[in-house]
Design a protein around this motif. Structure first.
Motif, PDB file in Angstrom:
ATOM      1  N   TYR A 235       0.846  -1.193   0.000  1.00  8.47           N
ATOM      2  CA  TYR A 235       0.000   0.000   0.000  1.00  8.47           C
ATOM      3  C   TYR A 235       0.880   1.242   0.000  1.00  8.47           C
ATOM      4  O   TYR A 235       2.096   1.165   0.222  1.00  8.47           O
ATOM      5  N   LEU A 236       0.274   2.375  -0.299  1.00  5.21           N
ATOM      6  CA  LEU A 236       1.028   3.610  -0.467  1.00  5.21           C
ATOM      7  C   LEU A 236       1.116   4.386   0.839  1.00  5.21           C
ATOM      8  O   LEU A 236       0.277   4.244   1.730  1.00  5.21           O
ATOM      9  N   LYS A 237       2.134   5.234   0.925  1.00  8.95           N
ATOM     10  CA  LYS A 237       2.368   6.012   2.136  1.00  8.95           C
ATOM     11  C   LYS A 237       1.583   7.326   2.139  1.00  8.95           C
ATOM     12  O   LYS A 237       1.756   8.141   3.036  1.00  8.95           O
ATOM     13  N   TYR A 238       0.747   7.537   1.126  1.00  9.37           N
ATOM     14  CA  TYR A 238      -0.093   8.728   1.074  1.00  9.37           C
ATOM     15  C   TYR A 238      -1.512   8.313   0.703  1.00  9.37           C
ATOM     16  O   TYR A 238      -1.750   7.167   0.299  1.00  9.37           O
ATOM     17  N   ASN A 239      -2.452   9.242   0.834  1.00 16.53           N
ATOM     18  CA  ASN A 239      -3.865   8.922   0.634  1.00 16.53           C
ATOM     19  C   ASN A 239      -4.516   9.702  -0.495  1.00 16.53           C
ATOM     20  O   ASN A 239      -5.735   9.868  -0.502  1.00 16.53           O
ATOM     21  N   PHE A 240      -3.723  10.163  -1.449  1.00 18.63           N
ATOM     22  CA  PHE A 240      -4.280  10.930  -2.569  1.00 18.63           C
ATOM     23  C   PHE A 240      -4.279  10.062  -3.822  1.00 18.63           C
ATOM     24  O   PHE A 240      -3.225   9.713  -4.351  1.00 18.63           O
ATOM     25  N   LEU A 241      -5.472   9.711  -4.275  1.00 21.17           N
ATOM     26  CA  LEU A 241      -5.583   8.873  -5.468  1.00 21.17           C
ATOM     27  C   LEU A 241      -4.939   9.524  -6.678  1.00 21.17           C
ATOM     28  O   LEU A 241      -4.270   8.873  -7.477  1.00 21.17           O
ATOM     29  N   GLU A 242      -5.145  10.833  -6.811  1.00 17.43           N
ATOM     30  CA  GLU A 242      -4.625  11.534  -7.983  1.00 17.43           C
ATOM     31  C   GLU A 242      -3.098  11.476  -8.039  1.00 17.43           C
ATOM     32  O   GLU A 242      -2.506  11.428  -9.121  1.00 17.43           O
ATOM     33  N   GLN A 243      -2.461  11.468  -6.877  1.00 24.13           N
ATOM     34  CA  GLN A 243      -1.004  11.357  -6.835  1.00 24.13           C
ATOM     35  C   GLN A 243      -0.558   9.991  -7.360  1.00 24.13           C
ATOM     36  O   GLN A 243       0.425   9.887  -8.099  1.00 24.13           O
ATOM     37  N   ALA A 244      -1.292   8.965  -6.997  1.00 17.68           N
ATOM     38  CA  ALA A 244      -0.989   7.623  -7.510  1.00 17.68           C
ATOM     39  C   ALA A 244      -1.214   7.557  -9.014  1.00 17.68           C
ATOM     40  O   ALA A 244      -0.409   6.975  -9.760  1.00 17.68           O
ATOM     41  N   PHE A 245      -2.305   8.175  -9.485  1.00 17.98           N
ATOM     42  CA  PHE A 245      -2.587   8.186 -10.923  1.00 17.98           C
ATOM     43  C   PHE A 245      -1.487   8.921 -11.689  1.00 17.98           C
ATOM     44  O   PHE A 245      -1.080   8.500 -12.779  1.00 17.98           O
ATOM     45  N   ASP A 246      -1.011  10.036 -11.145  1.00 18.87           N
ATOM     46  CA  ASP A 246       0.049  10.800 -11.810  1.00 18.87           C
ATOM     47  C   ASP A 246       1.311   9.954 -11.967  1.00 18.87           C
ATOM     48  O   ASP A 246       1.955   9.964 -13.024  1.00 18.87           O
ATOM     49  N   LYS A 247       1.675   9.219 -10.913  1.00 19.88           N
ATOM     50  CA  LYS A 247       2.880   8.394 -10.981  1.00 19.88           C
ATOM     51  C   LYS A 247       2.737   7.292 -12.028  1.00 19.88           C
ATOM     52  O   LYS A 247       3.692   6.980 -12.754  1.00 19.88           O
ATOM     53  N   LEU A 248       1.571   6.696 -12.119  1.00 17.93           N
ATOM     54  CA  LEU A 248       1.339   5.658 -13.122  1.00 17.93           C
ATOM     55  C   LEU A 248       1.410   6.230 -14.533  1.00 17.93           C
ATOM     56  O   LEU A 248       1.993   5.631 -15.436  1.00 17.93           O
ATOM     57  N   THR A 249       0.835   7.416 -14.716  1.00 18.17           N
ATOM     58  CA  THR A 249       0.837   8.050 -16.032  1.00 18.17           C
ATOM     59  C   THR A 249       2.242   8.427 -16.471  1.00 18.17           C
ATOM     60  O   THR A 249       2.599   8.290 -17.650  1.00 18.17           O
ATOM     61  N   GLU A 250       3.047   8.886 -15.540  1.00 19.73           N
ATOM     62  CA  GLU A 250       4.403   9.335 -15.858  1.00 19.73           C
ATOM     63  C   GLU A 250       5.270   8.218 -16.442  1.00 19.73           C
ATOM     64  O   GLU A 250       6.204   8.496 -17.193  1.00 19.73           O
ATOM     65  N   VAL A 251       4.986   6.976 -16.089  1.00 18.60           N
ATOM     66  CA  VAL A 251       5.805   5.863 -16.578  1.00 18.60           C
ATOM     67  C   VAL A 251       5.079   5.034 -17.633  1.00 18.60           C
ATOM     68  O   VAL A 251       5.455   3.889 -17.900  1.00 18.60           O
ATOM     69  N   GLY A 252       4.017   5.593 -18.218  1.00 17.53           N
ATOM     70  CA  GLY A 252       3.410   4.971 -19.381  1.00 17.53           C
ATOM     71  C   GLY A 252       2.197   4.104 -19.148  1.00 17.53           C
ATOM     72  O   GLY A 252       1.724   3.441 -20.074  1.00 17.53           O
ATOM     73  N   PHE A 253       1.657   4.075 -17.935  1.00 16.65           N
ATOM     74  CA  PHE A 253       0.442   3.296 -17.677  1.00 16.65           C
ATOM     75  C   PHE A 253      -0.796   4.123 -18.020  1.00 16.65           C
ATOM     76  O   PHE A 253      -0.781   5.357 -17.917  1.00 16.65           O
ATOM     77  N   HIS A 254      -1.878   3.439 -18.414  1.00 19.32           N
ATOM     78  CA  HIS A 254      -3.160   4.101 -18.617  1.00 19.32           C
ATOM     79  C   HIS A 254      -4.272   3.221 -18.062  1.00 19.32           C
ATOM     80  O   HIS A 254      -4.152   1.994 -18.015  1.00 19.32           O
ATOM     81  N   MET A 255      -5.344   3.854 -17.625  1.00 18.93           N
ATOM     82  CA  MET A 255      -6.438   3.110 -17.009  1.00 18.93           C
ATOM     83  C   MET A 255      -7.235   2.356 -18.068  1.00 18.93           C
ATOM     84  O   MET A 255      -7.567   2.898 -19.118  1.00 18.93           O
ATOM     85  N   VAL A 256      -7.540   1.086 -17.775  1.00 20.49           N
ATOM     86  CA  VAL A 256      -8.305   0.269 -18.715  1.00 20.49           C
ATOM     87  C   VAL A 256      -9.625  -0.207 -18.129  1.00 20.49           C
ATOM     88  O   VAL A 256     -10.510  -0.638 -18.873  1.00 20.49           O
ATOM     89  N   ALA A 257      -9.776  -0.165 -16.794  1.00 22.94           N
ATOM     90  CA  ALA A 257     -11.027  -0.623 -16.185  1.00 22.94           C
ATOM     91  C   ALA A 257     -11.106  -0.127 -14.756  1.00 22.94           C
ATOM     92  O   ALA A 257     -10.096   0.227 -14.145  1.00 22.94           O
ATOM     93  N   CYS A 258     -12.332  -0.080 -14.241  1.00 22.77           N
ATOM     94  CA  CYS A 258     -12.528   0.234 -12.829  1.00 22.77           C
ATOM     95  C   CYS A 258     -13.852  -0.379 -12.372  1.00 22.77           C
ATOM     96  O   CYS A 258     -14.749  -0.627 -13.190  1.00 22.77           O
ATOM     97  N   SER A 259     -13.944  -0.642 -11.090  1.00 18.25           N
ATOM     98  CA  SER A 259     -15.179  -1.167 -10.527  1.00 18.25           C
ATOM     99  C   SER A 259     -15.312  -0.658  -9.107  1.00 18.25           C
ATOM    100  O   SER A 259     -14.322  -0.324  -8.453  1.00 18.25           O
ATOM    101  N   SER A 260     -16.564  -0.597  -8.630  1.00 23.13           N
ATOM    102  CA  SER A 260     -16.782  -0.046  -7.296  1.00 23.13           C
ATOM    103  C   SER A 260     -18.032  -0.653  -6.680  1.00 23.13           C
ATOM    104  O   SER A 260     -18.990  -0.991  -7.380  1.00 23.13           O
ATOM    105  N   THR A 261     -17.988  -0.820  -5.374  1.00 21.32           N
ATOM    106  CA  THR A 261     -19.163  -1.238  -4.616  1.00 21.32           C
ATOM    107  C   THR A 261     -19.341  -0.275  -3.451  1.00 21.32           C
ATOM    108  O   THR A 261     -18.371   0.310  -2.964  1.00 21.32           O
ATOM    109  N   GLY A 262     -20.575  -0.083  -3.002  1.00 21.38           N
ATOM    110  CA  GLY A 262     -20.812   0.855  -1.916  1.00 21.38           C
ATOM    111  C   GLY A 262     -21.979   0.436  -1.044  1.00 21.38           C
ATOM    112  O   GLY A 262     -22.883  -0.281  -1.484  1.00 21.38           O
ATOM    113  N   THR A 263     -21.923   0.873   0.184  1.00 17.07           N
ATOM    114  CA  THR A 263     -23.012   0.628   1.129  1.00 17.07           C
ATOM    115  C   THR A 263     -23.319   1.918   1.872  1.00 17.07           C
ATOM    116  O   THR A 263     -22.474   2.812   1.976  1.00 17.07           O
ATOM    117  N   CYS A 264     -24.532   2.002   2.394  1.00 17.21           N
ATOM    118  CA  CYS A 264     -24.958   3.185   3.124  1.00 17.21           C
ATOM    119  C   CYS A 264     -25.434   2.767   4.510  1.00 17.21           C
ATOM    120  O   CYS A 264     -26.114   1.748   4.667  1.00 17.21           O
TER     121      CYS A 264
END
Length: 288
Positions: A235-264
């Motif tokens: 796991y990462l030492k920070y809690n900002f998703l966008e920071q993780a996305f930036d690091k992935l983009t910088e080295v040539g990764f791109h998003m291909v899928a996502c999924s989510s579940t939620g409860t209230c």
């Protein structure tokens, strides 16, 4: 039961004048290694040579089972031992731990190994194994042709574009997951507490995860995982998703899928009280 006078080994079939057995067991940072005494003393004046040729077994630290103990990186020691066997360095195609291995080589006083691991720096302070521009121009001057200068400059520039760092990047997938929550009050417009991310997890091949996230990757739940193995416990030492996305983009990764579940859920039995939404989301990134 710990051994008192002699090291753990099969028998003392090695050098008759040595107090050490032919086969020696080591505990390096929690990793157990079994090797020959002559392997450990293969490089004169190294740390291991001094330990196992100049000292007696009683002078060396041991663990609870009598193995000789070294408080160093247990994972990287495998490459130190490989080098001592035939004085040849062979690393995986993508090996992100070279700087740490160089530090281990310095500690064990293996000067030739440390020199091999030292990155070559170009004039612009970038790591490169390509021929430098100054060498290219010198060769062109010997040819005495201005056309050769331009040709060789072109080759040098194109070679720099295909740097070893870029060529060594491997294809693969990395999955980023997070469990988040937010609260919506009775007055949605004025009392919405925004997303709170508890932890961002990283799943995929160990070498890819370390390449992308480097020192920001927390490996405490799965230490010493081999580079070509897979893990779902980083796991990462920070809690900002966008920071993780930036690091992935910088080295040539791109998003291909996502999924989510939620409860209230409500904070109390009163339906008029705040609602707490919790969700788990995964984002799949790919580099081809």
């Amino acid at each position: 039961m710990a051994l008192a006078d002699t090291e753990r080994g099969v028998s003392n079939c090695g050098d008759p004048g040595s107090p050490f057995s032919e086969i020696i067991e080591l505990n390096v940072g929690g990793q157990v290694y079994v090797t020959r005494h002559k392997t450990l003393i293969a490089v004169p004046d190294s740390l291991l040579w001094n330990m196992f040729s100049k000292k007696s077994p009683k002078e060396l630290a041991r663990d609870s089972k009598g193995r000789f103990f070294l408080d160093r990186d247990g994972f990287l020691f495998r490459y130190i031992l490989d080098y001592l066997r035939d004085l040849n360095l062979v690393l995986p195609d993508y090996f992100p731990e070279k700087s740490r291995l160089q530090r281990e080589a310095d500690f064990f006083q293996l000067r030739d190994l440390a020199k091999r691991l030292t990155p070559r720096m170009s004039k612009d302070n970038s790591i490169s194994e390509e021929i430098s521009q100054s060498d290219t121009e010198e060769g062109a001057q010997q040819c005495g042709s201005s056309g050769a200068v331009e040709t060789l400059r072109t080759v040098s520039v194109s070679g720099a574009m295909r740097s070893p760092t870029l060529d060594s990047k491997k294809s693969g997938y990395i999955t980023i997951g997070y469990r988040g929550s937010y609260t919506i009050g009775r007055d949605i417009q004025t009392d919405a507490k925004f997303r709170r991310v508890a932890r961002i997890t990283v799943c995929g091949k160990t070498s890819l995860a370390k390449e992308v996230f480097g020192d920001t990757l927390n490996e405490s739940r799965d230490p010493d995982r081999l580079p070509e193995r897979y893990t779902s416990r980083y796991y990462l030492k920070y809690n900002f998703l966008e920071q993780a996305f930036d690091k992935l983009t910088e080295v040539g990764f791109h998003m291909v899928a996502c999924s989510s579940t939620g409860t209230c859920a409500y904070t109390s039995n009163d339906p008029n009280e705040d609602k707490i939404w919790t969700s788990y989301t995964e984002y799949v990134f790919c580099r081809e």
